[in-house]
Each structure stands twice: as C-alpha cells, then as structure tokens.
Design a protein around this motif. Structure first.
Motif, PDB file in Angstrom:
ATOM      1  N   LEU A   3      -9.752  -0.315  14.347  1.00 18.55           N
ATOM      2  CA  LEU A   3      -8.931  -0.413  13.028  1.00 18.55           C
ATOM      3  C   LEU A   3      -9.843  -1.542  12.242  1.00 18.55           C
ATOM      4  CD1 LEU A   3      -5.277  -0.825  13.576  1.00 18.55           C
ATOM      5  CD2 LEU A   3      -6.384   1.139  12.861  1.00 18.55           C
ATOM      6  N   ASP A   4     -10.140  -1.280  10.991  1.00 15.37           N
ATOM      7  CA  ASP A   4     -10.249  -2.137   9.960  1.00 15.37           C
ATOM      8  C   ASP A   4      -9.207  -2.523   8.879  1.00 15.37           C
ATOM      9  OD1 ASP A   4     -13.265  -2.178  10.475  1.00 15.37           O
ATOM     10  OD2 ASP A   4     -13.710  -0.899   9.071  1.00 15.37           O
ATOM     11  N   VAL A   5      -8.910  -3.720   8.760  1.00 13.51           N
ATOM     12  CA  VAL A   5      -7.535  -4.028   8.062  1.00 13.51           C
ATOM     13  C   VAL A   5      -8.011  -5.285   7.178  1.00 13.51           C
ATOM     14  CG1 VAL A   5      -5.419  -5.138   8.708  1.00 13.51           C
ATOM     15  CG2 VAL A   5      -6.415  -3.575  10.463  1.00 13.51           C
ATOM     16  N   ILE A   6      -7.147  -5.169   6.106  1.00  8.03           N
ATOM     17  CA  ILE A   6      -7.090  -6.109   5.084  1.00  8.03           C
ATOM     18  C   ILE A   6      -5.800  -6.859   5.372  1.00  8.03           C
ATOM     19  CG2 ILE A   6      -6.951  -6.949   2.820  1.00  8.03           C
ATOM     20  CD1 ILE A   6      -8.395  -4.038   2.082  1.00  8.03           C
ATOM     21  N   THR A   7      -5.913  -8.041   5.758  1.00 11.72           N
ATOM     22  CA  THR A   7      -4.687  -9.018   6.028  1.00 11.72           C
ATOM     23  C   THR A   7      -4.039  -9.643   4.680  1.00 11.72           C
ATOM     24  OG1 THR A   7      -5.905 -11.250   6.395  1.00 11.72           O
ATOM     25  CG2 THR A   7      -5.912  -9.770   8.304  1.00 11.72           C
ATOM     26  N   GLY A   8      -2.973 -10.133   5.130  1.00 15.89           N
ATOM     27  CA  GLY A   8      -2.207 -10.624   4.015  1.00 15.89           C
ATOM     28  C   GLY A   8      -2.806 -11.927   3.422  1.00 15.89           C
TER      29      GLY A   8
ATOM     30  N   GLY B  10      -0.731  -6.153   7.349  1.00 13.87           N
ATOM     31  CA  GLY B  10      -1.943  -5.682   6.989  1.00 13.87           C
ATOM     32  C   GLY B  10      -2.225  -4.302   6.478  1.00 13.87           C
ATOM     33  N   ILE B  11      -3.104  -4.089   5.862  1.00  9.69           N
ATOM     34  CA  ILE B  11      -3.404  -2.544   5.201  1.00  9.69           C
ATOM     35  C   ILE B  11      -4.530  -2.114   5.860  1.00  9.69           C
ATOM     36  CG2 ILE B  11      -4.114  -1.321   3.058  1.00  9.69           C
ATOM     37  CD1 ILE B  11      -2.861  -3.407   1.392  1.00  9.69           C
ATOM     38  N   ILE B  12      -4.341  -0.940   6.548  1.00  9.94           N
ATOM     39  CA  ILE B  12      -5.341  -0.147   7.417  1.00  9.94           C
ATOM     40  C   ILE B  12      -6.262   0.563   6.406  1.00  9.94           C
ATOM     41  CG2 ILE B  12      -5.764   1.741   9.114  1.00  9.94           C
ATOM     42  CD1 ILE B  12      -3.209   0.972  10.036  1.00  9.94           C
ATOM     43  N   THR B  13      -7.610   0.316   6.524  1.00  8.48           N
ATOM     44  CA  THR B  13      -8.389   0.762   5.668  1.00  8.48           C
ATOM     45  C   THR B  13      -9.417   1.993   6.381  1.00  8.48           C
ATOM     46  OG1 THR B  13     -10.115  -0.883   5.758  1.00  8.48           O
ATOM     47  CG2 THR B  13      -8.694  -0.932   4.072  1.00  8.48           C
TER      48      THR B  13
ATOM     49  N   ALA C  55       0.761  -1.085   0.107  1.00  3.43           N
ATOM     50  CA  ALA C  55       0.024   0.074  -0.169  1.00  3.43           C
ATOM     51  C   ALA C  55       0.815   1.360  -0.129  1.00  3.43           C
ATOM     52  CB  ALA C  55      -0.738  -0.065   1.248  1.00  3.43           C
ATOM     53  N   ARG C  56       0.580   2.101  -0.983  1.00  2.00           N
ATOM     54  CA  ARG C  56       1.203   3.623  -0.844  1.00  2.00           C
ATOM     55  C   ARG C  56       0.179   4.433  -0.551  1.00  2.00           C
ATOM     56  NH1 ARG C  56       3.266   7.948  -3.950  1.00  2.00           N
ATOM     57  NH2 ARG C  56       5.481   7.876  -4.087  1.00  2.00           N
ATOM     58  N   GLY C  57       0.497   5.368   0.559  1.00  3.10           N
ATOM     59  CA  GLY C  57      -0.285   6.600   0.428  1.00  3.10           C
ATOM     60  C   GLY C  57       0.486   7.837  -0.222  1.00  3.10           C
ATOM     61  N   HIS C  58       1.135   8.879   0.497  1.00  5.42           N
ATOM     62  CA  HIS C  58       1.906   9.841   0.067  1.00  5.42           C
ATOM     63  C   HIS C  58       3.161   9.619  -0.268  1.00  5.42           C
ATOM     64  CE1 HIS C  58      -0.015  14.224  -0.093  1.00  5.42           C
ATOM     65  NE2 HIS C  58      -0.507  13.516  -1.138  1.00  5.42           N
ATOM     66  N   GLY C  59       3.669   8.443  -0.024  1.00  2.00           N
ATOM     67  CA  GLY C  59       5.061   8.025  -0.479  1.00  2.00           C
ATOM     68  C   GLY C  59       6.049   8.534   0.731  1.00  2.00           C
ATOM     69  N   HIS C  60       5.648   8.516   1.846  1.00  2.27           N
ATOM     70  CA  HIS C  60       6.701   9.313   2.634  1.00  2.27           C
ATOM     71  C   HIS C  60       7.496   8.236   3.601  1.00  2.27           C
ATOM     72  CE1 HIS C  60       6.449  13.769   2.616  1.00  2.27           C
ATOM     73  NE2 HIS C  60       5.605  13.538   1.768  1.00  2.27           N
ATOM     74  N   SER C  61       7.293   6.885   3.143  1.00  6.78           N
ATOM     75  CA  SER C  61       8.207   6.026   3.998  1.00  6.78           C
ATOM     76  C   SER C  61       9.640   6.297   3.492  1.00  6.78           C
ATOM     77  CB  SER C  61       7.682   4.632   3.479  1.00  6.78           C
ATOM     78  OG  SER C  61       7.952   4.560   1.997  1.00  6.78           O
ATOM     79  N   VAL C  62      10.643   5.958   4.059  1.00  7.16           N
ATOM     80  CA  VAL C  62      12.005   6.178   3.842  1.00  7.16           C
ATOM     81  C   VAL C  62      12.798   4.953   3.595  1.00  7.16           C
ATOM     82  CG1 VAL C  62      11.836   8.160   5.381  1.00  7.16           C
ATOM     83  CG2 VAL C  62      12.541   5.690   6.534  1.00  7.16           C
ATOM     84  N   ARG C  63      12.483   3.845   3.686  1.00  6.64           N
ATOM     85  CA  ARG C  63      13.129   2.506   3.311  1.00  6.64           C
ATOM     86  C   ARG C  63      12.270   1.604   2.426  1.00  6.64           C
ATOM     87  NH1 ARG C  63      18.621   2.469   3.778  1.00  6.64           N
ATOM     88  NH2 ARG C  63      18.562   0.222   3.914  1.00  6.64           N
TER      89      ARG C  63
END
Length: 410
Positions: A201-206, A233-236, A99-107
């Motif tokens: 949270l609502d989450v979509i798991t692997g 998981g992906i937080i929705t 999942a990509r939000g605004h792309g502010h991950s660093v690694r």
C-alpha cells in the motif's frame, strides 16, 4: 361553540418559506470554522464551499449519519491531500479530514464535521499517464489507485486475461474504500476478504507522511490501514493479487427450509475443492422471491417459491458458483453435479444460470439500474453481511480468529 381560528394564507406561505430557508441554512457550510490561513494554501482553489459539494459530502449510503463539512477538496494530485493534512496538523485548532470515494460507507466514516472531505474520485481526472491501473509484466499483481472503482479494475485486468481473486458484491466502489473496511463476497471463504489479497500500500498518514507499507515494510501501518475504517490513513495505491480470469460461471441456487441443514451443507461445501463462490441468503414471506440484487427465478419458479414461503414463512438460499473457461466447458456440468451430491436442499428446488464472468460479478449493477429507473436507488437499502460461526463446535473463536490473522500476516 367557538369557531375555529383561521391562520392567514400569507402567514402560512411565510412560515413554509422561512422553514425551507432554515433547512437550507443548516446545510450551508461555515467557512469561518476553517482557519483563514487556508486561503494561502496551494490547494485553496481546489476547495469548494458550494451547496452541491457540501450536500454530497454530508451523507452516505447508510443515510443514518449526517455531518456537514466546512469544505470539500477536489484534489488533482496526492500532494494536494498531503498539504491539506499537514496544514490541519499545524493549526492551533486542527480540523478533521476524511476521504470519500463513492460514499458507500454506512456510519459516516467518509464525513468530517466542520472539517474537509477529500473527494477521492477527483484524482481519476488528472492522471498524466495511464488510468491509475497498471498490471505488472509478470501478471501477478496490479498497482491500483485508491480512488479507482473495482469495475474499472476488472475491465483493465481482463484485457490481460487476469482478475483479482476476491470481490465485493457491488463493483462501483473505490479500492481504497473497500480496503478500509474488508471487502466481503462469496469468494471470501476461499481467498479471504479483499484485504487478504493486498501485497503493498501507499498511505498518507494522519501526520501527513506518505509511506509505502507491506507485511515486511512498515507492517504495523499496513495491517492497521487494511480494515481500519480510514482511521489510520488514506490509501492512495494498492498492489492487488491477480490470477487467470475465467470466462463464464455456472451459478446454482438451492433452497432450504431448515436452517441447520442449510448451514451443514454450507460447511460441507466450504471444505470441498472446486468451488469458487459460496454465499447464503434469506427469503421472507413478505419479500418477493426475486429481489433487486438478483432476479434469479423465472415466473413459474417464482410462483412455486411463493407457495413454499407461505408454508414455511422463511426460506434459506445457498448460492454456489463454479468458474469455467473453454478448456473446462465440457466438464463443468458434471463438476456441478458432483458438488451437489449429498446436499439436502428441498427436492426440485435447485436452479442454475449460465453467465459470463463479468455479468456475474456485476450482477448488482443490473438491480441498481432498475431501481434508478424507478427513482428508488437513493432510498435507504438495508444490506447486512454476516459471518456466522459454527457454535456447535466447542472452539475458542477468539483464538481461532487470532491464529488466522497471524497466518494471514505470514
């Protein structure tokens, strides 16, 4: 003496063009790396393979890791994400989904080599009712889509006179993104990071399961996803704690030349009631006193600080903030003065600003706009937040952190 060998101009042009084509080719996704059966999925039409989409999903703010996905999914509903992950699991050779939000991950946490990156911001455009942010009738919490930006959460909750308790320094990040890390800022010492202020949270798991979780329901998943870097998981959706929002802030910056005195005062303020924000930072002799994150000092103040930097080489800034509203406006200056009593900053080197609550929280945005106007925002910007333990006290910090984690879970 032998004459230098000359390379024909047409060969140089050919070489340069060939090199550029090679670089572009490396960015081009390999659609064949995905199973051909993906074309039969309902989400097939929402997958993009063009260079614009792939290029955006191949890097992040850290600009350290670069991974090229095979495709980017632009979902219109949560069901699209579930379908994609389920299909990946059923393939003989499963592919990565990130999942990509605004792309502010660093690694590179928001990348998927030869897999599919889910552009979470795409969900913002497809709400049938509302904008993905709903404040409860009690005002105690807000249900927020994982793809929502914190600046939008702030604006939506302020319409009700409310706001979340804990923030990051930069608000143009997604809720799901910061909750997948921690979410630190100067409020952390009082309220904990953002992940400590989530009720549900609502989450979509692997495994492509859609699950609701909290400290009482599916608690292992709840605590794994919060700060889990997207691995669990992906937080929705997140249910965020709210409180009454202040209107303005008194923002005070004090300067120190001695690190021990600086940390001692910081620890003193942490144990003092009445303070809502506390954060330290460094000034180096090769950096300007005013930086892109906050132009705090006037030109005359800045020259004084530069002279002090030349003397000491490094200075330590302690920022503290006192919130206030109409009811406390008459007493806030006195409260700030009391908070400063007994502190040992350099005499004469304390500075104060009065700002609206929104302007203070959104202060880094001003620096972003300035950098963008100069074409500098997209260059790597080192930004490191540290929690420094008090090593002078003989404590088992591993046990202390575990105990605190247990208290957070209860």
């Amino acid at each position: 003496m032998a004459s230098p060998s000359l390379i024909p101009a047409h060969f140089i042009v050919f070489f340069v063009v060939s090199r550029l084509m090679s670089i572009i080719g490396n960015l081009r996704p390999s659609k064949n790396s995905l199973p051909c059966e993906i074309d039969s999925l309902g989400v097939h039409a929402k997958l993009r393979y063009d260079l614009d989409a792939i290029g955006l999903a191949s890097t992040d703010y850290g600009n350290i890791v670069h991974e090229i996905p095979s495709a980017v999914l632009y979902p219109t509903s949560i069901d699209d994400i579930i379908e994609l992950i389920k299909f990946s699991n059923e393939c003989p050779l499963p592919f990565n989904v990130a999942a990509r939000g605004h792309g502010h991950s660093v690694r590179g946490q928001a990348m998927a080599h030869d897999g599919v990156v889910v552009n979470m911001l795409s969900l913002k455009k497809h709400y049938k009712n509302g904008n993905g942010i709903r404040v409860s009738t009690s005002g105690n919490y807000a249900d927020v889509g994982g793809e929502q930006l914190w600046i939008d959460v702030l604006n939506a909750t302020l319409e009700h006179g409310l706001a979340p308790l804990s923030w990051t320094d930069y608000l143009y990040l997604t809720v799901g993104g910061t909750l997948s890390n921690a979410g630190f800022s100067g409020q952390t010492f009082l309220y904990g990071p953002q992940i400590s202020n989530v009720l549900e949270l609502d989450v979509i798991t692997g495994k492509a399961d859609f699950m609701t979780c909290s400290k009482d329901q599916n608690s292992e998943l709840f605590y794994a996803v919060l700060g889990g870097l997207g691995l669990f998981g992906i937080i929705t959706r997140a249910r965020i704690v709210l409180a009454k929002a202040p209107k303005r802030v008194k923002w005070v910056r004090m300067i120190y030349s001695d690190f021990s005195i600086f940390t001692r005062d910081q620890e003193h303020l942490i144990s003092t009631k009445g303070l809502e924000y506390l954060e330290g930072s460094l000034l180096m002799d090769y950096t300007p006193a005013n930086n892109w994150r906050s132009s705090f000092f006037s030109p005359s103040n800045e020259s004084q600080i530069i002279s002090l930097l030349k003397k000491h080489g490094i200075l330590y800034c302690l920022d503290m903030v006192k919130y206030y509203d109409d009811e406390t406006a008459n007493s806030v200056d006195k409260d700030v003065q009391m908070l400063q009593e007994g502190l040992n900053f350099i005499p004469g080197f304390t500075f104060m600003r009065d700002e609206t609550y929104v302007d203070f929280l959104n202060r880094v945005r001003r620096g972003e706009i300035t950098l963008k106007s100069k074409g500098l925002w997209d260059v790597p910007n080192p930004w490191l937040n540290l929690l420094v333990p008090n090593v002078s006290k003989k404590e088992d910090y591993g046990s202390k952190c575990t105990d605190q984690r247990s208290r957070d879970q209860t």
